[in-house]
Design a protein around this motif. Sequence first.
Motif, PDB file in Angstrom:
ATOM      1  N   LEU A 142      21.092 -11.329  -5.493  1.00 34.43           N
ATOM      2  CA  LEU A 142      21.942 -11.018  -7.026  1.00 34.43           C
ATOM      3  C   LEU A 142      22.636  -9.964  -6.951  1.00 34.43           C
ATOM      4  CD1 LEU A 142      18.526 -11.187  -9.095  1.00 34.43           C
ATOM      5  CD2 LEU A 142      20.249 -12.829  -9.114  1.00 34.43           C
ATOM      6  N   THR A 143      22.632  -8.791  -6.170  1.00 36.09           N
ATOM      7  CA  THR A 143      23.431  -7.776  -6.249  1.00 36.09           C
ATOM      8  C   THR A 143      24.828  -8.390  -5.576  1.00 36.09           C
ATOM      9  OG1 THR A 143      21.810  -6.085  -5.941  1.00 36.09           O
ATOM     10  CG2 THR A 143      24.217  -5.505  -5.239  1.00 36.09           C
ATOM     11  N   ALA A 144      24.724  -9.190  -4.555  1.00 38.91           N
ATOM     12  CA  ALA A 144      26.135  -9.873  -3.660  1.00 38.91           C
ATOM     13  C   ALA A 144      26.690 -10.595  -4.980  1.00 38.91           C
ATOM     14  CB  ALA A 144      25.635 -10.726  -2.792  1.00 38.91           C
ATOM     15  N   PHE A 145      25.995 -11.438  -5.736  1.00 36.91           N
ATOM     16  CA  PHE A 145      26.443 -12.309  -6.697  1.00 36.91           C
ATOM     17  C   PHE A 145      27.405 -11.428  -7.615  1.00 36.91           C
ATOM     18  CE2 PHE A 145      26.174 -14.337 -10.942  1.00 36.91           C
ATOM     19  CZ  PHE A 145      27.071 -15.194 -10.836  1.00 36.91           C
ATOM     20  N   TYR A 146      26.583 -10.413  -8.249  1.00 39.73           N
ATOM     21  CA  TYR A 146      27.011  -9.593  -9.414  1.00 39.73           C
ATOM     22  C   TYR A 146      28.252  -8.961  -8.744  1.00 39.73           C
ATOM     23  CZ  TYR A 146      22.678 -10.699 -11.588  1.00 39.73           C
ATOM     24  OH  TYR A 146      21.489 -11.138 -12.270  1.00 39.73           O
ATOM     25  N   LEU A 147      28.246  -8.396  -7.530  1.00 41.96           N
ATOM     26  CA  LEU A 147      29.486  -7.671  -7.141  1.00 41.96           C
ATOM     27  C   LEU A 147      30.612  -8.404  -6.889  1.00 41.96           C
ATOM     28  CD1 LEU A 147      27.817  -4.954  -4.875  1.00 41.96           C
ATOM     29  CD2 LEU A 147      28.491  -4.734  -7.110  1.00 41.96           C
ATOM     30  N   ILE A 148      30.427  -9.929  -6.302  1.00 50.02           N
ATOM     31  CA  ILE A 148      31.527 -10.641  -6.148  1.00 50.02           C
ATOM     32  C   ILE A 148      32.131 -11.073  -7.479  1.00 50.02           C
ATOM     33  CG2 ILE A 148      32.048 -13.156  -5.559  1.00 50.02           C
ATOM     34  CD1 ILE A 148      29.870 -12.610  -3.082  1.00 50.02           C
ATOM     35  N   TYR A 149      31.290 -11.214  -8.375  1.00 49.01           N
ATOM     36  CA  TYR A 149      31.823 -11.507  -9.923  1.00 49.01           C
ATOM     37  C   TYR A 149      32.463 -10.343 -10.531  1.00 49.01           C
ATOM     38  CZ  TYR A 149      31.801 -13.355 -14.366  1.00 49.01           C
ATOM     39  OH  TYR A 149      32.293 -13.812 -15.855  1.00 49.01           O
ATOM     40  N   ALA A 150      31.972  -9.151 -10.243  1.00 48.77           N
ATOM     41  CA  ALA A 150      32.777  -8.168 -10.588  1.00 48.77           C
ATOM     42  C   ALA A 150      34.100  -7.841 -10.082  1.00 48.77           C
ATOM     43  CB  ALA A 150      32.018  -6.604 -10.415  1.00 48.77           C
ATOM     44  N   VAL A 151      34.153  -8.127  -8.632  1.00 53.37           N
ATOM     45  CA  VAL A 151      35.600  -8.131  -8.167  1.00 53.37           C
ATOM     46  C   VAL A 151      36.503  -9.083  -8.524  1.00 53.37           C
ATOM     47  CG1 VAL A 151      36.769  -8.610  -5.942  1.00 53.37           C
ATOM     48  CG2 VAL A 151      34.781  -7.323  -5.875  1.00 53.37           C
ATOM     49  N   LYS A 152      36.096 -10.219  -8.901  1.00 55.93           N
ATOM     50  CA  LYS A 152      36.727 -11.207  -9.710  1.00 55.93           C
ATOM     51  C   LYS A 152      37.203 -10.591 -11.100  1.00 55.93           C
ATOM     52  CE  LYS A 152      36.446 -15.610 -12.195  1.00 55.93           C
ATOM     53  NZ  LYS A 152      37.289 -14.927 -13.383  1.00 55.93           N
ATOM     54  N   LEU A 153      36.439 -10.142 -11.776  1.00 60.26           N
ATOM     55  CA  LEU A 153      36.850  -9.694 -13.102  1.00 60.26           C
ATOM     56  C   LEU A 153      37.827  -8.204 -12.914  1.00 60.26           C
ATOM     57  CD1 LEU A 153      33.398  -9.239 -15.101  1.00 60.26           C
ATOM     58  CD2 LEU A 153      35.441 -11.010 -15.597  1.00 60.26           C
ATOM     59  N   TYR A 154      37.741  -7.796 -11.713  1.00 57.79           N
ATOM     60  CA  TYR A 154      38.540  -6.737 -11.595  1.00 57.79           C
ATOM     61  C   TYR A 154      40.101  -7.017 -11.533  1.00 57.79           C
ATOM     62  CZ  TYR A 154      40.747  -2.362  -9.781  1.00 57.79           C
ATOM     63  OH  TYR A 154      41.484  -1.275  -9.494  1.00 57.79           O
ATOM     64  N   PHE A 155      40.164  -8.151 -10.761  1.00 57.06           N
ATOM     65  CA  PHE A 155      41.313  -8.781 -10.471  1.00 57.06           C
ATOM     66  C   PHE A 155      42.167  -9.860 -11.359  1.00 57.06           C
ATOM     67  CE2 PHE A 155      40.287  -6.838  -6.205  1.00 57.06           C
ATOM     68  CZ  PHE A 155      41.414  -6.027  -6.163  1.00 57.06           C
ATOM     69  N   ASP A 156      41.437 -10.443 -12.092  1.00 53.85           N
ATOM     70  CA  ASP A 156      41.479 -11.360 -13.032  1.00 53.85           C
ATOM     71  C   ASP A 156      42.850 -10.626 -14.096  1.00 53.85           C
ATOM     72  OD1 ASP A 156      40.013 -13.041 -12.568  1.00 53.85           O
ATOM     73  OD2 ASP A 156      38.478 -12.949 -14.305  1.00 53.85           O
ATOM     74  N   LYS A 157      43.601 -11.773 -14.550  1.00 52.52           N
ATOM     75  CA  LYS A 157      44.438 -11.498 -15.493  1.00 52.52           C
ATOM     76  C   LYS A 157      43.902 -10.712 -16.688  1.00 52.52           C
ATOM     77  CE  LYS A 157      48.040 -13.587 -18.534  1.00 52.52           C
ATOM     78  NZ  LYS A 157      47.766 -12.567 -19.707  1.00 52.52           N
ATOM     79  N   ASP A 158      44.485  -9.604 -17.314  1.00 51.99           N
ATOM     80  CA  ASP A 158      43.889  -8.806 -18.256  1.00 51.99           C
ATOM     81  C   ASP A 158      42.128  -8.401 -17.923  1.00 51.99           C
ATOM     82  OD1 ASP A 158      45.775  -8.996 -20.157  1.00 51.99           O
ATOM     83  OD2 ASP A 158      45.353 -10.807 -20.671  1.00 51.99           O
ATOM     84  N   GLY A 159      42.139  -8.111 -16.680  1.00 54.55           N
ATOM     85  CA  GLY A 159      41.022  -7.646 -16.002  1.00 54.55           C
ATOM     86  C   GLY A 159      41.028  -5.891 -15.984  1.00 54.55           C
ATOM     87  N   VAL A 160      39.985  -5.421 -15.004  1.00 55.00           N
ATOM     88  CA  VAL A 160      39.934  -4.081 -15.109  1.00 55.00           C
ATOM     89  C   VAL A 160      41.026  -3.510 -14.396  1.00 55.00           C
ATOM     90  CG1 VAL A 160      38.696  -2.289 -14.151  1.00 55.00           C
ATOM     91  CG2 VAL A 160      37.386  -4.259 -14.935  1.00 55.00           C
ATOM     92  N   ARG A 161      41.807  -3.987 -13.453  1.00 53.30           N
ATOM     93  CA  ARG A 161      42.994  -3.534 -13.035  1.00 53.30           C
ATOM     94  C   ARG A 161      44.101  -3.393 -14.038  1.00 53.30           C
ATOM     95  NH1 ARG A 161      46.167  -6.811  -8.260  1.00 53.30           N
ATOM     96  NH2 ARG A 161      46.089  -8.233 -10.112  1.00 53.30           N
ATOM     97  N   ASP A 162      44.191  -4.482 -14.661  1.00 52.61           N
ATOM     98  CA  ASP A 162      45.228  -4.397 -15.816  1.00 52.61           C
ATOM     99  C   ASP A 162      44.901  -3.357 -16.953  1.00 52.61           C
ATOM    100  OD1 ASP A 162      46.930  -6.407 -14.556  1.00 52.61           O
ATOM    101  OD2 ASP A 162      46.338  -7.953 -16.200  1.00 52.61           O
TER     102      ASP A 162
END
Length: 128
Positions: free
Chosen positions: A58-78
């Motif tokens: 579960l942690t692997a899934f959640y962290l992979i999804y978190a990385v996706k949200l980080y780099f998404d358009k209008d994500g954490v990086r933005d």
Amino acid sequence: MIAFVIVNVIFCLSFLVFAYLNFNDPDWYLWVPIYVAVAACCGLAAYGMYYPNVYLGLTAFYLIYAVKLYFDKDGVRDWIVKYRTPSLVESMKAEKPFIENTREFFGLLIISAALIIDYFVVVNQGLV
């Protein structure tokens, strides 16, 4: 060990409340199971049932999804670079989708931390 049980009961109840609060989201079908899964892990750990491989999966899934949200358009990086970290506690608006993505990102980090704590306590105490 009593502190471990208390922390897991608190985590379990909190994550169940978070799951309930996500029923009004458009993507409830994703977030309710995410929160229920981690609530179940914490609830079972409070009762002495440990599943370290599930915690890791579960942690692997959640962290992979978190990385996706980080780099998404209008994500954490933005949110950090483009929008200069405005408040996340204001209400959601269509012109500010980065708020939802950033909140979800931090939610994933919190639930990952709960699972990692359980994993290390269970493994280090030799409970499995």
